[in-house]
Write a protein that holds these residues in place. Structure first.
Motif, PDB file in Angstrom:
ATOM      1  N   THR A  52      -8.977  -2.763 -45.888  1.00 44.14           N
ATOM      2  CA  THR A  52      -7.726  -3.492 -45.623  1.00 44.14           C
ATOM      3  C   THR A  52      -6.548  -2.529 -45.526  1.00 44.14           C
ATOM      4  O   THR A  52      -5.674  -2.682 -44.674  1.00 44.14           O
ATOM      5  N   ARG A  53      -6.532  -1.520 -46.403  1.00 48.13           N
ATOM      6  CA  ARG A  53      -5.436  -0.515 -46.353  1.00 48.13           C
ATOM      7  C   ARG A  53      -5.482   0.253 -45.032  1.00 48.13           C
ATOM      8  O   ARG A  53      -4.458   0.510 -44.412  1.00 48.13           O
ATOM      9  N   LEU A  54      -6.684   0.612 -44.599  1.00 44.53           N
ATOM     10  CA  LEU A  54      -6.825   1.324 -43.318  1.00 44.53           C
ATOM     11  C   LEU A  54      -6.395   0.413 -42.167  1.00 44.53           C
ATOM     12  O   LEU A  54      -5.734   0.851 -41.222  1.00 44.53           O
ATOM     13  N   ALA A  55      -6.736  -0.869 -42.282  1.00 43.15           N
ATOM     14  CA  ALA A  55      -6.362  -1.844 -41.241  1.00 43.15           C
ATOM     15  C   ALA A  55      -4.839  -1.896 -41.105  1.00 43.15           C
ATOM     16  O   ALA A  55      -4.302  -1.918 -39.992  1.00 43.15           O
ATOM     17  N   ALA A  56      -4.137  -1.896 -42.249  1.00 44.65           N
ATOM     18  CA  ALA A  56      -2.665  -1.996 -42.210  1.00 44.65           C
ATOM     19  C   ALA A  56      -2.044  -0.790 -41.518  1.00 44.65           C
ATOM     20  O   ALA A  56      -0.954  -0.887 -40.959  1.00 44.65           O
ATOM     21  N   LYS A  57      -2.752   0.362 -41.545  1.00 47.73           N
ATOM     22  CA  LYS A  57      -2.222   1.546 -40.841  1.00 47.73           C
ATOM     23  C   LYS A  57      -2.255   1.335 -39.335  1.00 47.73           C
ATOM     24  O   LYS A  57      -1.509   1.963 -38.590  1.00 47.73           O
ATOM     25  N   LEU A  58      -3.167   0.488 -38.868  1.00 47.66           N
ATOM     26  CA  LEU A  58      -3.304   0.259 -37.428  1.00 47.66           C
ATOM     27  C   LEU A  58      -2.325  -0.794 -36.901  1.00 47.66           C
ATOM     28  O   LEU A  58      -2.042  -0.826 -35.710  1.00 47.66           O
ATOM     29  N   GLY A  59      -1.813  -1.637 -37.780  1.00 50.44           N
ATOM     30  CA  GLY A  59      -0.859  -2.667 -37.348  1.00 50.44           C
ATOM     31  C   GLY A  59      -0.724  -3.737 -38.412  1.00 50.44           C
ATOM     32  O   GLY A  59      -1.639  -3.943 -39.213  1.00 50.44           O
ATOM     33  N   SER A  60       0.411  -4.440 -38.371  1.00 45.90           N
ATOM     34  CA  SER A  60       0.716  -5.430 -39.417  1.00 45.90           C
ATOM     35  C   SER A  60      -0.282  -6.587 -39.426  1.00 45.90           C
ATOM     36  O   SER A  60      -0.562  -7.167 -40.482  1.00 45.90           O
ATOM     37  N   ASP A  61      -0.819  -6.953 -38.258  1.00 47.18           N
ATOM     38  CA  ASP A  61      -1.721  -8.107 -38.158  1.00 47.18           C
ATOM     39  C   ASP A  61      -3.197  -7.753 -38.385  1.00 47.18           C
ATOM     40  O   ASP A  61      -4.033  -8.651 -38.493  1.00 47.18           O
ATOM     41  N   ARG A 103      -4.046   5.101 -26.928  1.00 42.04           N
ATOM     42  CA  ARG A 103      -3.143   3.994 -27.284  1.00 42.04           C
ATOM     43  C   ARG A 103      -3.933   2.736 -27.648  1.00 42.04           C
ATOM     44  O   ARG A 103      -3.388   1.812 -28.226  1.00 42.04           O
ATOM     45  N   ASN A 104      -5.211   2.691 -27.260  1.00 46.92           N
ATOM     46  CA  ASN A 104      -6.011   1.505 -27.579  1.00 46.92           C
ATOM     47  C   ASN A 104      -6.237   1.426 -29.092  1.00 46.92           C
ATOM     48  O   ASN A 104      -6.682   2.385 -29.719  1.00 46.92           O
ATOM     49  N   LEU A 105      -5.925   0.263 -29.652  1.00 45.13           N
ATOM     50  CA  LEU A 105      -5.991   0.124 -31.115  1.00 45.13           C
ATOM     51  C   LEU A 105      -7.416   0.280 -31.646  1.00 45.13           C
ATOM     52  O   LEU A 105      -7.613   0.765 -32.752  1.00 45.13           O
ATOM     53  N   ALA A 106      -8.407  -0.125 -30.861  1.00 48.97           N
ATOM     54  CA  ALA A 106      -9.801   0.027 -31.305  1.00 48.97           C
ATOM     55  C   ALA A 106     -10.142   1.513 -31.378  1.00 48.97           C
ATOM     56  O   ALA A 106     -10.811   1.984 -32.300  1.00 48.97           O
ATOM     57  N   TRP A 107      -9.651   2.254 -30.411  1.00 48.80           N
ATOM     58  CA  TRP A 107      -9.919   3.691 -30.381  1.00 48.80           C
ATOM     59  C   TRP A 107      -9.249   4.390 -31.557  1.00 48.80           C
ATOM     60  O   TRP A 107      -9.795   5.317 -32.165  1.00 48.80           O
ATOM     61  N   ARG A 108      -8.029   3.900 -31.886  1.00 52.75           N
ATOM     62  CA  ARG A 108      -7.289   4.532 -32.985  1.00 52.75           C
ATOM     63  C   ARG A 108      -7.962   4.333 -34.336  1.00 52.75           C
ATOM     64  O   ARG A 108      -7.686   5.056 -35.296  1.00 52.75           O
ATOM     65  N   ALA A 109      -8.859   3.349 -34.413  1.00 55.03           N
ATOM     66  CA  ALA A 109      -9.609   3.133 -35.662  1.00 55.03           C
ATOM     67  C   ALA A 109     -10.404   4.391 -36.027  1.00 55.03           C
ATOM     68  O   ALA A 109     -10.575   4.717 -37.212  1.00 55.03           O
ATOM     69  N   ILE A 110     -10.864   5.123 -35.025  1.00 55.84           N
ATOM     70  CA  ILE A 110     -11.643   6.343 -35.288  1.00 55.84           C
ATOM     71  C   ILE A 110     -10.769   7.359 -36.024  1.00 55.84           C
ATOM     72  O   ILE A 110     -11.179   7.956 -37.030  1.00 55.84           O
ATOM     73  N   ASP A 111      -9.536   7.548 -35.537  1.00 54.96           N
ATOM     74  CA  ASP A 111      -8.627   8.516 -36.161  1.00 54.96           C
ATOM     75  C   ASP A 111      -8.299   8.126 -37.602  1.00 54.96           C
ATOM     76  O   ASP A 111      -8.248   8.971 -38.491  1.00 54.96           O
ATOM     77  N   VAL A 112      -8.075   6.825 -37.793  1.00 55.47           N
ATOM     78  CA  VAL A 112      -7.718   6.354 -39.134  1.00 55.47           C
ATOM     79  C   VAL A 112      -8.886   6.572 -40.108  1.00 55.47           C
ATOM     80  O   VAL A 112      -8.698   6.997 -41.253  1.00 55.47           O
ATOM     81  N   LEU A 113     -10.110   6.314 -39.645  1.00 57.16           N
ATOM     82  CA  LEU A 113     -11.287   6.534 -40.500  1.00 57.16           C
ATOM     83  C   LEU A 113     -11.474   8.027 -40.774  1.00 57.16           C
ATOM     84  O   LEU A 113     -11.751   8.436 -41.912  1.00 57.16           O
ATOM     85  N   ALA A 114     -11.295   8.853 -39.740  1.00 55.60           N
ATOM     86  CA  ALA A 114     -11.465  10.302 -39.909  1.00 55.60           C
ATOM     87  C   ALA A 114     -10.448  10.838 -40.914  1.00 55.60           C
ATOM     88  O   ALA A 114     -10.801  11.605 -41.826  1.00 55.60           O
TER      89      ALA A 114
END
Ligand code: SUD
Ligand code: ADP
Length: 322
Positions: free
Chosen positions: A130-139, A64-75
């Motif tokens: 930036t597109r990957l960032a938007a997948k993690l949250g609006s801000d 649930r940690n947003l920093a951790w979810r960055a790994i999934d989004v990059l993968a």
């Protein structure tokens, strides 16, 4: 790889009706503040997540940690799996209040995205990141960009605003956080029950006031439609908002979905005075002084290579005119 990422306040936040996807259409003016989180990512034998600092106990240590979810989004973007990318250690040093309306989780997500992209030497453009960032949250896109920016859509579509002046803020942290979806729902409820007048006026004049550098002018114009909902859920915020102005701030508002209150001060010296008086007033848990705008997520220390002081993209994107 160490990245610092700013917090944010919304000096203007106009909330439209809920969309079919559940998000609200926004017009907001973000400002990145000098209160920052630090994200360190490194290759490791085993994956792990460490959290230290402000509100550490309230931060989830799992997926649930947003920093951790960055790994999934990059993968997902690279069409691979986190296992293929290799184990990493992520360490978060938190100063931004958790669930405080200052985009702390978003900051950590942006820091992890930039840190991991740099660690793994991924060839990502600014737009891709930036597109990957938007997948993690609006801000999250704003946490990457920093500075001052006009946000539209659900807050993820950004137009940088050129501002040469620094503004000085005092931040009052509350005892407990507030859930962002709950505050948006409360605004919907209040609107259904009788349409509270919008608190945020016209964003153009706010941008002009920011460009003028005059805190007195800006003080008359800051506004947040979510404030009434945050105050409805936490009535004691009214007392905090009053105490900031009584302590000498030019104006105060709830930051984003709250409950942090942000007070605009005349200058750096006045901010220190206001913070001391507000600390003594007993209306909040902690008081911090911060200034803005500051830059977005930035690599401050990299292993081996030179510190990537600037983000790996064109530093002069299109700008909104004041
Ligand atoms: C209110 C704001 C103002 O900048 O900041 P915070 O107070 O959270 O810092 C933002 O809109 C928060 O953005 P962020 O925290 O990234 O939200 P997301 O993870 O994208 O969405 C969480 C939930 O908030 C609600 N949400 C968010 C953005 C938006 N434009 N409309 C919404 O209704 C939705 O219920 C959504 O499911
Ligand atoms: N790295 C993180 N830091 C803080 N909160 C996080 C993080 N990752 C996920 N969260 C979750 O996101 C929620 C909102 O946190 P945060 O981004 O700090 O607040 P806000 O949305 O009000 O700006 C928290 O309650 C927490 O459960």
């Amino acid at each position: 790889m160490t990245v610092t990422v700013p917090s944010k306040i919304n000096v203007h936040l106009a909330v439209g009706p809920a969309r079919d996807d559940g998000y609200h259409e926004l017009t907001t003016v973000f400002q990145a503040l000098s209160l920052t989180d630090t994200v360190t990512v490194s290759a490791a034998e085993e994956s792990s997540l460490q959290v230290r600092g402000e509100g550490e106990k309230a931060v989830p240590r799992d997926e649930r940690n947003l920093a951790w979810r960055a790994i999934d989004v990059l993968a997902e973007h690279l069409d691979t799996t986190p296992a293929e990318l290799g184990p990493v250690q992520i360490a978060l040093e938190k100063n931004i209040p958790v669930a405080g309306g200052m985009a702390g989780g978003s900051a950590d997500a942006a820091g992890a995205l930039l840190g991991l992209a740099t660690l793994w030497k991924l060839d990502l453009s600014r737009d891709e990141l930036t597109r990957l960032a938007a997948k993690l949250g609006s801000d999250v896109p704003f946490s990457l960009l920093g500075g001052t920016a006009l946000g539209t859509g659900r807050g993820e579509e950004l137009l940088p605003v050129l501002t040469r002046h620094t503004f000085h803020w005092v931040l009052a942290f509350a005892q407990r956080g507030l859930s962002t979806p709950r505050v948006y729902k409360e605004l919907d409820r209040l609107r259904e029950a009788g349409e509270p007048p919008p608190a945020a006026g016209d964003h153009d004049v706010v941008i002009e006031a920011l460009a003028s550098g005059d805190p007195h002018r800006l003080a008359e114009l800051i506004g947040n439609d979510l404030q009434i909902a945050a105050v409805s859920l936490r009535p004691n915020l009214r007392r905090t908002l009053r105490a900031g102005v009584e302590a000498g701030a030019l104006a105060g508002l709830v930051s984003g979905s709250g409950p942090t209150c942000a007070f605009l001060c005349e200058d750096a010296e006045s901010a220190v005075q206001v913070s001391a008086r507000l600390s003594g007033a007993g209306v909040c848990r902690t008081v911090r002084v911060a200034s803005g705008p500051v830059h977005g997520a930035r690599v401050v220390e990299s292993d081996g290579g030179p510190p990537g002081g600037e983000p790996p993209w064109d530093p002069t994107p299109p700008q909104a005119h004041a």
